[in-house]
Motif scaffolding. Structure first.
Motif, PDB file in Angstrom:
ATOM      1  N   ASP A 146       0.815  -1.213   0.000  1.00 50.85           N
ATOM      2  CA  ASP A 146       0.000   0.000   0.000  1.00 50.85           C
ATOM      3  C   ASP A 146       0.852   1.267   0.000  1.00 50.85           C
ATOM      4  O   ASP A 146       0.325   2.379   0.071  1.00 50.85           O
ATOM      5  N   GLY A 147       2.177   1.105  -0.065  1.00 47.50           N
ATOM      6  CA  GLY A 147       3.047   2.271  -0.075  1.00 47.50           C
ATOM      7  C   GLY A 147       3.411   2.796   1.293  1.00 47.50           C
ATOM      8  O   GLY A 147       3.983   3.881   1.406  1.00 47.50           O
ATOM      9  N   HIS A 148       3.136   2.032   2.352  1.00 50.89           N
ATOM     10  CA  HIS A 148       3.551   2.495   3.684  1.00 50.89           C
ATOM     11  C   HIS A 148       5.013   2.124   3.924  1.00 50.89           C
ATOM     12  O   HIS A 148       5.557   1.216   3.290  1.00 50.89           O
ATOM     13  N   THR A 149       5.626   2.841   4.828  1.00 47.85           N
ATOM     14  CA  THR A 149       6.957   2.482   5.305  1.00 47.85           C
ATOM     15  C   THR A 149       7.015   2.801   6.784  1.00 47.85           C
ATOM     16  O   THR A 149       6.236   3.630   7.271  1.00 47.85           O
ATOM     17  N   ALA A 150       7.920   2.139   7.525  1.00 52.56           N
ATOM     18  CA  ALA A 150       7.832   2.144   8.995  1.00 52.56           C
ATOM     19  C   ALA A 150       6.385   1.753   9.320  1.00 52.56           C
ATOM     20  O   ALA A 150       5.857   0.817   8.733  1.00 52.56           O
ATOM     21  N   SER A 151       5.712   2.459  10.238  1.00 48.81           N
ATOM     22  CA  SER A 151       4.274   2.233  10.411  1.00 48.81           C
ATOM     23  C   SER A 151       3.506   3.499  10.050  1.00 48.81           C
ATOM     24  O   SER A 151       2.514   3.862  10.676  1.00 48.81           O
ATOM     25  N   LEU A 152       3.998   4.174   9.022  1.00 46.09           N
ATOM     26  CA  LEU A 152       3.315   5.349   8.481  1.00 46.09           C
ATOM     27  C   LEU A 152       2.353   4.862   7.406  1.00 46.09           C
ATOM     28  O   LEU A 152       2.678   4.785   6.224  1.00 46.09           O
ATOM     29  N   ARG A 170       7.044   1.924  -8.543  1.00 45.06           N
ATOM     30  CA  ARG A 170       6.810   2.684  -9.771  1.00 45.06           C
ATOM     31  C   ARG A 170       5.642   3.655  -9.583  1.00 45.06           C
ATOM     32  O   ARG A 170       5.714   4.824  -9.988  1.00 45.06           O
ATOM     33  N   ALA A 171       4.579   3.182  -8.943  1.00 44.12           N
ATOM     34  CA  ALA A 171       3.421   4.040  -8.691  1.00 44.12           C
ATOM     35  C   ALA A 171       3.771   5.168  -7.729  1.00 44.12           C
ATOM     36  O   ALA A 171       3.322   6.309  -7.897  1.00 44.12           O
ATOM     37  N   ALA A 172       4.579   4.862  -6.730  1.00 40.57           N
ATOM     38  CA  ALA A 172       4.975   5.884  -5.763  1.00 40.57           C
ATOM     39  C   ALA A 172       5.799   6.982  -6.423  1.00 40.57           C
ATOM     40  O   ALA A 172       5.622   8.175  -6.146  1.00 40.57           O
ATOM     41  N   LEU A 173       6.682   6.590  -7.323  1.00 41.20           N
ATOM     42  CA  LEU A 173       7.527   7.562  -8.017  1.00 41.20           C
ATOM     43  C   LEU A 173       6.731   8.431  -8.985  1.00 41.20           C
ATOM     44  O   LEU A 173       7.165   9.534  -9.335  1.00 41.20           O
ATOM     45  N   ALA A 174       5.557   7.942  -9.386  1.00 36.33           N
ATOM     46  CA  ALA A 174       4.760   8.657 -10.388  1.00 36.33           C
ATOM     47  C   ALA A 174       3.850   9.728  -9.793  1.00 36.33           C
ATOM     48  O   ALA A 174       3.201  10.468 -10.538  1.00 36.33           O
ATOM     49  N   GLY A 175       3.791   9.808  -8.461  1.00 37.78           N
ATOM     50  CA  GLY A 175       2.895  10.780  -7.841  1.00 37.78           C
ATOM     51  C   GLY A 175       3.561  11.550  -6.724  1.00 37.78           C
ATOM     52  O   GLY A 175       4.721  11.318  -6.385  1.00 37.78           O
ATOM     53  N   ASN A 176       2.797  12.487  -6.133  1.00 35.62           N
ATOM     54  CA  ASN A 176       3.352  13.364  -5.100  1.00 35.62           C
ATOM     55  C   ASN A 176       2.572  13.369  -3.795  1.00 35.62           C
ATOM     56  O   ASN A 176       2.998  14.011  -2.836  1.00 35.62           O
TER      57      ASN A 176
END
Length: 246
Positions: A154-160, A219-225
């Motif tokens: 889902d694009g989370h990292t750590a527990s963010l 790839r999806a994360a890099l494509a948005g802000n």
């Protein structure tokens, strides 16, 4: 025709990475674990040589097991290393899902058992109090020399996590808290997470991801802000080394 290694390199070279990011395409999970462990250890040795001490912040979950095993065997002056976690489930170390327990089983053995561990779990009446106690404890955390992050589908990292009530605070680079209570929307564990304001100060950040699914997420994360939609985006435009294997 190229071999598997070429296909791996081509897959990650297609990513639209910022100039501050470096991608390492590894052949398989074992090679990734070994390469990442060697690179992390080299940076910790350099920090110890420069200032007498080093600090590494690691991530939990299932994926890092091989990496932790490899890191435990690296030649390193573990007496002068502080280890902490980017996030933790709010549960005792004895619980099977505890990240501190993961480190106890796979990292803190042999010479690596001499490292100082500064964990996030705190016994408390509720998650909010536990996070406040963890925040106070992290005042003792030295400057982070190496940060190793993972990334969820889902694009989370750590527990963010996307959708967590405290996410905006967790992503705020000016927020004074080092640790916040966080909730995973689809995983029934209450979490404690270091904040972006603390994590972003790391001298070196590595992102470890495996599989085509995670590559698609990246790839999806890099494509948005939109950081709230995919919190990993908060770390993609800082100096970053990405370690990936199929």
């Amino acid at each position: 025709m190229g071999g598997p290694g070429m296909a791996t390199s081509e897959a990650i070279s297609e990513l639209q990475l910022p100039a501050s990011a470096t991608a390492h395409a590894l052949a398989d999970a074992r090679t990734l674990a070994t390469t990442l462990a060697e690179d992390v250890a080299a940076r910790l040795r350099a920090a110890i040589a420069a200032k007498g001490h080093a600090c590494v912040v690691l991530s939990g979950g299932r994926s890092p097991v091989a990496f932790l095993e490899q890191l435990a065997g690296q030649p390193l002056d573990w007496n002068n290393v502080t280890v902490s976690l980017a996030d933790e489930r709010w549960m005792p170390v004895e619980h099977a899902d505890s990240n501190a327990g993961l480190l106890a089983r796979h990292l803190f053995k042999g010479a690596a058992a001499k490292a100082r561990f500064l964990g996030l779990y705190q016994q408390a009446p509720n998650l909010e109090v536990a996070a406040e106690l963890a925040d106070q404890g992290l005042a003792e955390l030295p400057p982070i020399d190496v940060l190793v992050l993972g990334m969820g589908d889902d694009g989370h990292t750590a527990s963010l996590f996307p959708g967590s009530p405290n996410l905006a605070l967790g992503l705020d680079t000016t927020h004074p808290r080092r640790c916040l209570p966080m909730l995973a929307p689809v995983v029934p564990h209450q979490r404690l997470s270091m904040t972006r304001s603390l994590l972003a100060g790391a001298a070196f950040t590595a992102l470890s991801v495996q599989g085509q699914g995670k590559l698609a997420t990246l790839r999806a994360a890099l494509a948005g802000n939109d950081l709230a939609q995919m919190p990993i985006r908060a770390f993609l435009h800082a100096p970053l080394d990405i370690y990936w294997c199929p």
